[in-house]
Scaffold this active site. Structure first.
Site, mmCIF file in Angstrom:
data_model
loop_
_atom_site.group_PDB
_atom_site.id
_atom_site.type_symbol
_atom_site.label_atom_id
_atom_site.label_comp_id
_atom_site.label_asym_id
_atom_site.label_seq_id
_atom_site.Cartn_x
_atom_site.Cartn_y
_atom_site.Cartn_z
ATOM 1 N N ARG A 34 -45.613 40.058 -23.106
ATOM 2 C CA ARG A 34 -44.940 39.222 -22.006
ATOM 3 C C ARG A 34 -43.599 38.496 -22.664
ATOM 4 N NH1 ARG A 34 -49.948 35.792 -20.122
ATOM 5 N NH2 ARG A 34 -51.022 36.725 -22.277
ATOM 6 N N GLU A 200 -65.023 36.928 -21.302
ATOM 7 C CA GLU A 200 -63.621 36.916 -20.973
ATOM 8 C C GLU A 200 -63.530 37.095 -19.319
ATOM 9 O OE1 GLU A 200 -61.055 37.181 -23.349
ATOM 10 O OE2 GLU A 200 -63.026 36.261 -24.205
ATOM 11 N N ALA A 425 -0.922 18.791 -43.713
ATOM 12 C CA ALA A 425 -1.115 19.583 -42.510
ATOM 13 C C ALA A 425 -0.891 21.057 -42.146
ATOM 14 C CB ALA A 425 -0.744 18.494 -41.262
ATOM 15 N N ASN A 431 -6.235 33.855 -48.356
ATOM 16 C CA ASN A 431 -7.253 34.243 -49.502
ATOM 17 C C ASN A 431 -7.531 35.857 -49.589
ATOM 18 O OD1 ASN A 431 -8.360 34.236 -47.002
ATOM 19 N ND2 ASN A 431 -10.388 34.025 -47.842
ATOM 20 N N ALA A 468 7.277 20.841 -47.671
ATOM 21 C CA ALA A 468 6.723 21.412 -46.452
ATOM 22 C C ALA A 468 7.229 22.870 -46.263
ATOM 23 C CB ALA A 468 7.417 20.486 -45.383
HETATM 24 C C1 UD1 Z 1 -58.176 35.863 -26.719
HETATM 25 C C2 UD1 Z 1 -59.886 35.710 -26.413
HETATM 26 C C3 UD1 Z 1 -59.893 34.708 -25.492
HETATM 27 C C4 UD1 Z 1 -59.326 33.313 -25.438
HETATM 28 C C5 UD1 Z 1 -57.551 33.603 -25.647
HETATM 29 C C6 UD1 Z 1 -56.814 32.616 -26.071
HETATM 30 C C7 UD1 Z 1 -60.765 37.655 -27.085
HETATM 31 C C8 UD1 Z 1 -61.592 38.654 -26.632
HETATM 32 N N1 UD1 Z 1 -60.533 36.867 -26.249
HETATM 33 O O1 UD1 Z 1 -57.602 36.464 -25.466
HETATM 34 O O2 UD1 Z 1 -61.269 34.309 -25.286
HETATM 35 O O3 UD1 Z 1 -59.118 32.719 -24.473
HETATM 36 O O4 UD1 Z 1 -57.629 34.654 -26.807
HETATM 37 O O5 UD1 Z 1 -55.488 32.703 -25.986
HETATM 38 O O6 UD1 Z 1 -60.722 37.564 -28.254
HETATM 39 N N2 UD1 Z 1 -54.529 40.289 -31.640
HETATM 40 C C9 UD1 Z 1 -54.798 41.207 -32.540
HETATM 41 N N3 UD1 Z 1 -55.076 42.295 -32.266
HETATM 42 C C10 UD1 Z 1 -55.591 42.931 -31.147
HETATM 43 C C11 UD1 Z 1 -55.310 41.919 -30.132
HETATM 44 C C12 UD1 Z 1 -55.058 40.823 -30.184
HETATM 45 O O7 UD1 Z 1 -54.329 40.878 -33.887
HETATM 46 O O8 UD1 Z 1 -55.974 44.000 -30.873
HETATM 47 C C13 UD1 Z 1 -54.186 38.860 -31.639
HETATM 48 C C14 UD1 Z 1 -52.968 38.459 -31.073
HETATM 49 O O9 UD1 Z 1 -51.595 38.890 -31.725
HETATM 50 C C15 UD1 Z 1 -53.233 37.024 -30.833
HETATM 51 C C16 UD1 Z 1 -54.666 36.961 -30.923
HETATM 52 O O10 UD1 Z 1 -55.152 38.040 -31.268
HETATM 53 O O11 UD1 Z 1 -52.636 36.355 -31.889
HETATM 54 C C17 UD1 Z 1 -55.240 36.885 -29.251
HETATM 55 O O12 UD1 Z 1 -54.714 38.087 -28.400
HETATM 56 P P1 UD1 Z 1 -54.277 37.580 -26.951
HETATM 57 O O13 UD1 Z 1 -54.008 39.171 -26.564
HETATM 58 O O14 UD1 Z 1 -53.355 36.984 -26.907
HETATM 59 O O15 UD1 Z 1 -55.709 36.992 -26.223
HETATM 60 P P2 UD1 Z 1 -56.607 37.698 -25.574
HETATM 61 O O16 UD1 Z 1 -57.312 38.832 -26.146
HETATM 62 O O17 UD1 Z 1 -56.330 38.024 -24.144
HETATM 63 CA CA CA Z 2 -53.279 34.883 -25.684
#
Ligand code: UD1
Ligand code: CA
Length: 589
Positions: A34, A200, A425, A431, A468
């Site tokens: 996003r 979720e 001035a 350079n 000057a």
């Molecule tokens: C997750 C939580 C959800 C919570 C929300 C808060 C899970 C399944 N759900 O949602 O309960 O309310 O965060 O924002 O965990 N990331 C990875 N690898 C992946 C997917 C995500 O490292 O495969 C990292 C992302 O970079 C991010 C964090 O995990 O820093 C959360 O991921 P994001 O996709 O924003 O959240 P959700 O999975 O939708």
């Molecule tokens: Ca998130």
């Protein structure tokens, strides 16, 4: 559950016992779709620090034995950044499986291996086949999403402390929001208030969707509970992902206690998913940074138009005027005034300096110095104590000594200027010869004329003058006057012969006591015409000024318009005088 306790030091320097985390895991593998950006979400910045940098700064204070950052999307870029900002961090690449559960599983396998290696290195007895015994990591593991830039160490510390105090299997940081759409819902047990599970959004029942308490993606797990849970989670859910959140229900199943702490600061746990949230949290962070500085004794006239990065350092009695941005590692010393409309990036400003309407990067401004209005200091500009870089002046890789001044309309690049020197001035330090950059050196207490070109490499000695309009291509010895402009030639009557009938021609005739007064119908100039024979008076020369402005001007007229003392060594000598002297002497040769 075991969490070792080690003595640590808090901010006030008093030792206190705080449970030491076995590991911190920062999730930074997500794509951040996003954001609609070619830059990975974690590398977007607020307050001059990346989102990942903010989280790593907060977790660092908890002093976990190991910190792992999980990467996948643009893995190399994120990894490189993580290593650059957090020394000793373990970068873990998430395997192909999707979801936060997969991310933590990848991290845990690396942390387990590291724990084994530690144990082997410490001479712990090995098993019969020489293998390291035990599962690997033990103790409390903090898991944090990398996109929570306002998360603070205090909140994390409380989470860890309550996890340890309550002997929890899992402790979840939650928050209550008006619109929980998209988030994991926290389902609590009636009576105890313990957490039963996290559901979720896309997997939630109608009843569960009513829950306003959401998972923030910040947790503390017992390492063993985490390992056991991650081994059992599946992709049987609406998104086909491995959910870290499923570990909560599994921990309960195994008889563990899961509790939640509700964050009281909604921003501390607000994630950045798009650029609207990036700007919103950027603004909140800035407000907090400014408030801290104001409480520490900095005057910020207009917080709404002032932006200060988190790593900037300001002394008490600094004044920041509207429209000012202080970036990077900028440091401003006591009593300095910055702004209005000034942007400083990695700039050091000395005590009592005044910097107005200036754009400066990687530069040093000495104590009591004066910069601007309308100055541009490029990298490597160093201005000495009480020096001046004035109006419409650009500098780059230039050391301008204490008390030296470049007051007007000049470019000073690749140069060294000594102390107490005045640059006339409209001077350009030439350079660049089209291929190479060359250096110019101007000594101390030199007076260079207006409209000079210093064609580098060239040196002007201590106490030297230049005329000057000179193009200085050869060194000027100490104390010499360097002049390159030819003698002036006046061609009498030229205007009346070659521009007959113009206002200028009429004025010339009038000045000779013939002809008529200028009609002013010459459209070649809109400037006020002041006959040379009549000295301009304030009222005569500036009829447009209002009465109040005229009174103010009259108060300052003595100081501004009277001839200067004629001692060539006078510190009050300015470039105007230098020009006049140089011209007179130059034509004497
Ligand atoms: C997750 C939580 C959800 C919570 C929300 C808060 C899970 C399944 N759900 O949602 O309960 O309310 O965060 O924002 O965990 N990331 C990875 N690898 C992946 C997917 C995500 O490292 O495969 C990292 C992302 O970079 C991010 C964090 O995990 O820093 C959360 O991921 P994001 O996709 O924003 O959240 P959700 O999975 O939708
Ligand atoms: Ca998130």
């Amino acid at each position: 559950m075991t969490a070792q306790t080690v003595p640590t030091t808090d901010d006030s320097g008093t030792p206190q016992d705080r449970p030491r985390l076995a590991a911190a895991v920062v999730l930074a593998a997500g794509e951040g779709t996003r954001m609609r950006s070619s830059t990975p979400k974690m590398l977007h910045t607020i307050g001059g620090r990346s989102l990942l940098g903010h989280v790593l700064t907060a977790t660092r204070e908890l002093d976990a034995r190991r910190t792992a950052v999980v990467v996948r999307h643009q893995a190399e870029r994120v990894a490189e950044h993580a290593r650059a900002i957090a020394e000793g961090v373990l970068v873990v690449e998430q395997d192909e499986l999707p979801g936060t559960g997969a991310a933590v599983r990848s991290a845990l396998s690396v942390l387990d291996a590291a724990a084994h290696a530690d144990r082997a290195a410490h001479g712990v007895p090995l098993g019969q086949e020489g293998q390291v015994l035990g599962d690997g990591l033990e103790g409390a593991v903090l898991v944090v999403a990398g996109d929570l830039p306002l998360l603070d160490a205090g909140t994390l510390g409380e989470l860890v402390a309550s996890h340890v105090a309550d002997g929890n299997a899992v402790t979840v940081l939650t928050t209550v929001v008006a619109d929980p759409t998209g988030y994991g819902r926290v389902v609590r047990e009636d009576g105890t208030g313990d957490v039963l599970k996290i559901v979720e959004h896309r997997d939630a029942s109608a009843e569960e969707l009513e829950v306003a308490e959401i998972n923030t993606s910040v947790y503390v797990f017992d390492a063993g509970v985490l390992r056991a849970g991650l081994a059992r989670i599946t992709q049987h859910n609406a998104q086909g992902e491995l959910y870290l959140t499923d570990v909560v229900a599994l921990a309960r199943e195994d008889g563990g206690q899961v509790r939640a702490i509700v964050s009281e600061d909604p921003y501390a746990v607000e994630g950045v998913n798009d650029r609207v949230q990036l700007a919103t949290l950027g603004r909140i962070l800035n407000d907090r940074v400014l408030e801290d500085w104001m409480r520490a004794g900095v005057t910020i006239v207009d917080p709404a138009t002032t932006w200060v990065d988190v790593d900037v350092d300001l002394a008490p009695d600094v004044t920041i005027l509207p429209g000012t941005q202080l970036h990077g590692a900028t440091v401003v010393s006591a009593g300095a005034t910055i702004g209005p409309d000034t942007t400083l990036t990695d700039v050091e400003v000395g005590e009592g300096a005044v910097v107005s309407r200036t754009h400066a990067t990687l530069s040093v401004i000495g104590a009591g110095a004066n910069v601007g209005p309308f100055a541009y200091l490029r990298p490597g500009s160093v201005l000495g104590e009480k020096g001046k870089i004035g109006t419409f002046v650009e500098t780059k890789n230039a050391h301008i000594g204490a008390g030296s001044k470049v007051p007007h309309l000049s470019y000073v690049g690749d140069a060294t200027v000594g102390e107490g020197t005045n640059i006339g001035a409209a001077t350009v330090f030439v350079n660049y010869d089209g291929v190479h950059k060359h250096h110019t050196t101007i000594g101390s207490h030199a007076r260079t004329g207006a409209d000079n070109l210093f064609v580098a490499p060239v040196t002007v000695g201590d106490g030297a003058y230049t005329g000057a309009g000179s193009v200085i291509r050869q060194d000027v010895p100490a104390g010499a006057l360097g002049v390159s402009a030819g003698a002036q030639r006046n061609i009498d009557g030229w205007v009346e012969r070659r521009r007959p009938g113009t206002a200028a021609a009429q004025a010339a005739a009038a000045a000779r006591g013939e002809g008529v007064e200028p009609t002013g119908d010459d459209d070649s100039s809109d400037d006020a015409v002041v006959p040379a024979t009549e000295p301009a008076t304030l009222t005569g020369a500036m009829p447009a000024l209002g009465a109040q402005a005229l009174r103010e001007l009259a108060k300052h007229a003595d100081a501004a318009d009277q001839p200067r003392p004629t001692s060539p060594h006078s510190e009050a000598l300015d470039d105007t005088f230098t020009i006049r002297t140089a011209r007179t002497e130059g034509t004497d040769r």
